[in-house]
Design a protein around this motif. Structure first.
Motif, PDB file in Angstrom:
ATOM      1  N   VAL A  51      -7.791 -13.219  -4.356  1.00 45.12           N
ATOM      2  CA  VAL A  51      -7.210 -14.085  -3.341  1.00 45.12           C
ATOM      3  C   VAL A  51      -8.255 -14.320  -2.263  1.00 45.12           C
ATOM      4  O   VAL A  51      -9.271 -13.599  -2.167  1.00 45.12           O
ATOM      5  CB  VAL A  51      -5.945 -13.461  -2.723  1.00 45.12           C
ATOM      6  N   LEU A  52      -8.066 -15.348  -1.432  1.00 45.82           N
ATOM      7  CA  LEU A  52      -8.947 -15.524  -0.283  1.00 45.82           C
ATOM      8  C   LEU A  52      -8.890 -14.300   0.610  1.00 45.82           C
ATOM      9  O   LEU A  52      -7.829 -13.678   0.775  1.00 45.82           O
ATOM     10  CB  LEU A  52      -8.545 -16.770   0.499  1.00 45.82           C
ATOM     11  N   TYR A  53      -9.973 -13.963   1.193  1.00 47.07           N
ATOM     12  CA  TYR A  53     -10.069 -12.725   1.960  1.00 47.07           C
ATOM     13  C   TYR A  53      -9.014 -12.653   3.066  1.00 47.07           C
ATOM     14  O   TYR A  53      -8.436 -11.598   3.324  1.00 47.07           O
ATOM     15  CB  TYR A  53     -11.483 -12.605   2.560  1.00 47.07           C
ATOM     16  N   LYS A  54      -8.784 -13.801   3.694  1.00 40.33           N
ATOM     17  CA  LYS A  54      -7.830 -13.764   4.816  1.00 40.33           C
ATOM     18  C   LYS A  54      -6.383 -13.560   4.353  1.00 40.33           C
ATOM     19  O   LYS A  54      -5.520 -13.261   5.175  1.00 40.33           O
ATOM     20  CB  LYS A  54      -7.945 -15.035   5.638  1.00 40.33           C
ATOM     21  N   TYR A  55      -6.132 -13.724   3.033  1.00 41.37           N
ATOM     22  CA  TYR A  55      -4.773 -13.515   2.502  1.00 41.37           C
ATOM     23  C   TYR A  55      -4.627 -12.185   1.777  1.00 41.37           C
ATOM     24  O   TYR A  55      -3.626 -11.934   1.124  1.00 41.37           O
ATOM     25  CB  TYR A  55      -4.398 -14.646   1.552  1.00 41.37           C
ATOM     26  N   ARG A  56      -5.663 -11.371   1.880  1.00 45.57           N
ATOM     27  CA  ARG A  56      -5.627 -10.101   1.162  1.00 45.57           C
ATOM     28  C   ARG A  56      -4.525  -9.191   1.710  1.00 45.57           C
ATOM     29  O   ARG A  56      -4.115  -9.342   2.857  1.00 45.57           O
ATOM     30  CB  ARG A  56      -6.977  -9.389   1.275  1.00 45.57           C
ATOM     31  N   LYS A  57      -4.069  -8.273   0.869  1.00 44.14           N
ATOM     32  CA  LYS A  57      -3.128  -7.240   1.310  1.00 44.14           C
ATOM     33  C   LYS A  57      -3.899  -5.961   1.530  1.00 44.14           C
ATOM     34  O   LYS A  57      -4.668  -5.531   0.666  1.00 44.14           O
ATOM     35  CB  LYS A  57      -2.049  -6.993   0.249  1.00 44.14           C
ATOM     36  N   SER A  58      -3.707  -5.404   2.666  1.00 45.66           N
ATOM     37  CA  SER A  58      -4.386  -4.137   2.941  1.00 45.66           C
ATOM     38  C   SER A  58      -3.605  -3.010   2.300  1.00 45.66           C
ATOM     39  O   SER A  58      -2.399  -2.875   2.507  1.00 45.66           O
ATOM     40  CB  SER A  58      -4.490  -3.915   4.451  1.00 45.66           C
ATOM     41  N   LEU A  59      -4.287  -2.206   1.482  1.00 50.46           N
ATOM     42  CA  LEU A  59      -3.635  -1.104   0.783  1.00 50.46           C
ATOM     43  C   LEU A  59      -3.763   0.172   1.589  1.00 50.46           C
ATOM     44  O   LEU A  59      -4.835   0.485   2.123  1.00 50.46           O
ATOM     45  CB  LEU A  59      -4.261  -0.911  -0.594  1.00 50.46           C
ATOM     46  N   ASN A  60      -2.670   0.882   1.655  1.00 52.14           N
ATOM     47  CA  ASN A  60      -2.662   2.156   2.368  1.00 52.14           C
ATOM     48  C   ASN A  60      -2.713   3.287   1.349  1.00 52.14           C
ATOM     49  O   ASN A  60      -1.691   3.699   0.807  1.00 52.14           O
ATOM     50  CB  ASN A  60      -1.408   2.281   3.240  1.00 52.14           C
ATOM     51  N   TYR A  61      -3.926   3.738   1.049  1.00 50.27           N
ATOM     52  CA  TYR A  61      -4.071   4.839   0.108  1.00 50.27           C
ATOM     53  C   TYR A  61      -3.626   6.137   0.782  1.00 50.27           C
ATOM     54  O   TYR A  61      -3.879   6.371   1.982  1.00 50.27           O
ATOM     55  CB  TYR A  61      -5.527   4.986  -0.338  1.00 50.27           C
ATOM     56  N   SER A  62      -3.006   6.969   0.001  1.00 49.56           N
ATOM     57  CA  SER A  62      -2.630   8.279   0.530  1.00 49.56           C
ATOM     58  C   SER A  62      -3.832   9.210   0.511  1.00 49.56           C
ATOM     59  O   SER A  62      -4.722   9.091  -0.330  1.00 49.56           O
ATOM     60  CB  SER A  62      -1.490   8.874  -0.300  1.00 49.56           C
ATOM     61  N   LYS A  63      -3.840  10.125   1.460  1.00 49.52           N
ATOM     62  CA  LYS A  63      -4.923  11.099   1.513  1.00 49.52           C
ATOM     63  C   LYS A  63      -4.659  12.206   0.516  1.00 49.52           C
ATOM     64  O   LYS A  63      -3.524  12.637   0.326  1.00 49.52           O
ATOM     65  CB  LYS A  63      -5.036  11.671   2.920  1.00 49.52           C
ATOM     66  N   CYS A  64      -5.739  12.665  -0.115  1.00 46.59           N
ATOM     67  CA  CYS A  64      -5.604  13.732  -1.113  1.00 46.59           C
ATOM     68  C   CYS A  64      -5.194  15.023  -0.412  1.00 46.59           C
ATOM     69  O   CYS A  64      -5.782  15.417   0.617  1.00 46.59           O
ATOM     70  CB  CYS A  64      -6.934  13.923  -1.845  1.00 46.59           C
ATOM     71  N   THR A  65      -4.214  15.677  -0.968  1.00 44.25           N
ATOM     72  CA  THR A  65      -3.715  16.932  -0.380  1.00 44.25           C
ATOM     73  C   THR A  65      -4.643  18.107  -0.663  1.00 44.25           C
ATOM     74  O   THR A  65      -4.592  19.118   0.045  1.00 44.25           O
ATOM     75  CB  THR A  65      -2.315  17.249  -0.927  1.00 44.25           C
ATOM     76  N   ASP A  66      -5.485  17.951  -1.726  1.00 45.06           N
ATOM     77  CA  ASP A  66      -6.385  19.061  -2.088  1.00 45.06           C
ATOM     78  C   ASP A  66      -7.796  18.900  -1.507  1.00 45.06           C
ATOM     79  O   ASP A  66      -8.516  19.898  -1.338  1.00 45.06           O
ATOM     80  CB  ASP A  66      -6.482  19.180  -3.614  1.00 45.06           C
ATOM     81  N   HIS A  67      -8.215  17.658  -1.235  1.00 44.32           N
ATOM     82  CA  HIS A  67      -9.579  17.418  -0.763  1.00 44.32           C
ATOM     83  C   HIS A  67      -9.510  16.567   0.496  1.00 44.32           C
ATOM     84  O   HIS A  67      -9.229  15.367   0.422  1.00 44.32           O
ATOM     85  CB  HIS A  67     -10.414  16.724  -1.856  1.00 44.32           C
ATOM     86  N   ALA A  68      -9.745  17.207   1.616  1.00 41.34           N
ATOM     87  CA  ALA A  68      -9.622  16.547   2.914  1.00 41.34           C
ATOM     88  C   ALA A  68     -10.619  15.412   3.037  1.00 41.34           C
ATOM     89  O   ALA A  68     -11.781  15.522   2.626  1.00 41.34           O
ATOM     90  CB  ALA A  68      -9.849  17.570   4.031  1.00 41.34           C
ATOM     91  N   GLY A  69     -10.144  14.322   3.572  1.00 37.19           N
ATOM     92  CA  GLY A  69     -10.987  13.167   3.839  1.00 37.19           C
ATOM     93  C   GLY A  69     -11.114  12.212   2.672  1.00 37.19           C
ATOM     94  O   GLY A  69     -11.681  11.121   2.812  1.00 37.19           O
ATOM     95  N   GLU A  70     -10.622  12.571   1.516  1.00 37.07           N
ATOM     96  CA  GLU A  70     -10.727  11.677   0.362  1.00 37.07           C
ATOM     97  C   GLU A  70      -9.387  10.965   0.134  1.00 37.07           C
ATOM     98  O   GLU A  70      -8.304  11.524   0.356  1.00 37.07           O
ATOM     99  CB  GLU A  70     -11.137  12.444  -0.891  1.00 37.07           C
ATOM    100  N   LEU A  71      -9.517   9.707  -0.356  1.00 35.30           N
ATOM    101  CA  LEU A  71      -8.320   8.904  -0.620  1.00 35.30           C
ATOM    102  C   LEU A  71      -7.967   8.971  -2.101  1.00 35.30           C
ATOM    103  O   LEU A  71      -8.844   8.981  -2.970  1.00 35.30           O
ATOM    104  CB  LEU A  71      -8.553   7.446  -0.207  1.00 35.30           C
TER     105      LEU A  71
END
Length: 552
Positions: A51-71
């Motif tokens: 899609v055009l960049y301005k129509y993109r959907k921002s995805l909210n990845y969950s944070k890994c419970t075992d490795h801090a800082g990783e999605l």
């Protein structure tokens, strides 16, 4: 302002790292320039979504419970959880099927969209319809229950009128007996007064003779004292008493009419059960020798089949032709009705409102007669209606057999609506034979009683259609076969059935125990009915007479 147009920030393509980004692949979550879009879409093994960049959907990845800082950008199919790249390479998920979380997200999104579509277009509208139906039924409830209350008032008015008429008749009877009493006493008084006048004259004559000293009068005098020593009889008339029966509230309640059981049906047919109505009546003794009180000559040439009481003075009859006749106890024809089709009626009954109902087994209909107008209320297909009775709840019970003559059943109707079918016992076996003659009656305890001629039995089921008992004749008389035809019930919940070949009536109690016979010189008794005073009316098949019998 869109980040693409911010002068201070330059966003580049994630693939070539040199050109300005223009598009975004939501499937792969990368930014693309115009040139790289074509290269990216060339991989047909993946369903890209650019899609055009301005129509993109921002995805909210969950944070890994075992490795801090990783999605968590991956999905472990076996563990059914999102995982990060470090998790994928760890021993914890070794050998597990790992998929891209965006693929999982797309599949879930499609499933959610399908659910949403079904909820919006199919499920929710059905609930709206149900709510509207319930609201409409609630709106109709007041009207329908108002009609029910009005019907109760009308029935009460009928009772008042009947009681007023009975009181008027009793007062008239009392006055008539009083007049006869006075007439008798007046005659007695006249006779005594006449004798007294004669005595006064004789006393006066004797006084005159004694004063006259007339030898001739004295010698010719003849004494009449012996004549007057025998005084005239004095009539003693006992004032009659009114032997009023104690009012039985349960019996009166049953005569007034009962409400049909409340039935609440769900969509899948479940019904809330209600307790069966039970009526009790004041016991009345049976006569050892029932007596014939009236004989009605109906005029049918042959085969008088049914009789039904309109009142204690009037009965409907049907026989060998298409004419149904109403008679009084003096054999006077009061009115006659011809069937709508011109066919001979199979059976007749009188409803609680006093209307005539008849079955037509040729055109398979049940018909109602109001003010000499005939309305077909039930038309059957595949089944033939035969015998009918009206119930305490103003329903109709109809016996019928199938077109192939192999099955029989009892069906309850409210107007033209089928409410209940009774055909099989708990083991799935037929309750009734396949024969035609199955006269029917409802008992005061709401049992349904059928005289099944072909089975040589009276079959009795309760209100819900469960078999209570089968009566196959007097257990103390096994030499004579039992051939039941007509059937009726009385205020004591006795069951009376006509034993045609043995020329008698069997009286049973409500549990099917034999009590006694009624003979009264009956000849081929067929149809039966009982009036509100428990007088029995018997239609004789071959003589075409209706006989009224007092058996209480």
């Amino acid at each position: 302002m869109d980040p693409l147009h911010r002068a201070q920030i330059i966003l580049l393509c994630d693939l070539c790292k040199t050109a300005h980004l223009q598009s975004h692949c939501e499937r792969c979550d990368i930014n693309l320039c115009q040139t790289c879009v074509g290269e990216h879409l060339s991989d047909s093994s993946i369903r890209h979504k650019v899609v055009l960049y301005k129509y993109r959907k921002s995805l909210n990845y969950s944070k890994c419970t075992d490795h801090a800082g990783e999605l968590s950008k991956h999905y472990c199919e076996k563990c059914d959880i999102p995982v990060c790249s470090t998790c994928v390479s760890s021993s914890k998920h070794e050998g597990h099927d790992i998929s891209d979380i965006l693929e999982k997200l797309n599949a879930k999104t499609e499933s959610l969209q399908n659910d949403l579509e079904e909820l919006k277009t199919k499920i929710y509208p059905r609930y709206e319809v149900m709510v509207n139906d319930v609201q409409r039924e609630k709106a109709e409830l007041e009207t329908n229950y108002g009609k029910l209350t009005t019907a109760a008032d009308q029935q009460g008015e009928i009772f008042h009128q009947e009681i007023t008429a009975i009181v008027k008749r009793r007062k008239s009877d009392i006055q008539e007996i009083k007049n006869k009493h006075l007439s008798t006493l007046n005659i007695n008084t006249e006779e005594i007064t006449k004798k007294m006048a004669e005595l006064k004259q004789i006393i006066s004559d004797l006084k005159s003779i004694l004063k006259s000293n007339d030898v001739s009068l004295t010698s010719t005098y003849k004494s009449r004292n012996s004549e007057f020593r025998l005084v005239p009889p004095k009539f003693r008339v006992t004032v009659p008493s009114l032997s009023a029966q104690k009012i039985n509230k349960d019996q009166l309640n049953g005569m007034f009419g009962s409400l049909s059981p409340l039935s609440i049906n769900t969509e899948h047919g479940d019904t809330m059960k209600s307790a069966e109505a039970v009526s009790s009546t004041q016991a009345k003794p049976l006569l050892d020798d029932p007596r014939l009180t009236a004989t009605i000559h109906t005029g049918y040439k042959y085969k008088l089949s049914s009789v039904s009481c309109l009142s204690e003075e009037q009965v409907w009859t049907c026989g060998s032709n298409e004419i149904m006749k109403l008679f009084n106890l003096q054999s006077k024809l009061l009115t006659s009705i011809q069937t709508k089709s011109g066919n001979k009626p199979a059976d007749i009954a009188v409803t609680r409102d006093g209307y005539l109902v008849y079955t037509d087994d040729i055109n398979k209909t049940v018909n109602l007669v109001k003010n000499k107008q005939i309305e077909t209320i039930i038309t059957l297909h595949g089944w033939v209606p035969r015998h009918v009775c009206s119930t305490a709840s103003d329903n109709l019970l109809v016996t019928m057999y199938s077109d192939d003559y192999k099955q029989s059943k009892v069906v309850r109707y409210s107007g033209s609506t089928e409410k209940q079918t009774i055909q099989f016992n708990n083991d799935g076996r037929p309750l009734y034979s396949s024969g035609h003659y199955k006269y029917i009656s409802e008992n005061r305890n709401l049992d349904i009683c059928v005289a099944d001629w072909s089975a040589n039995a009276v079959v009795v089921v309760n209100q819900s259609g469960k078999l209570r008992f089968r009566y196959t004749g007097n257990p103390y008389n096994t030499k004579q076969s039992f051939t039941p035809v007509g059937i009726t019930t009385d205020s004591q919940s006795h069951i009376l059935t006509a034993d045609i070949n043995n020329h008698r009536i069997h009286i049973l109690d409500q549990d099917g125990h034999f009590l006694r016979y009624i003979h009264c010189d009956l000849v081929n008794p067929f149809g039966l009915c009982v009036d509100i005073r428990d007088n029995l009316f018997v239609a004789e098949r071959n003589t075409t007479k209706v006989k009224e019998i007092q058996y209480f």
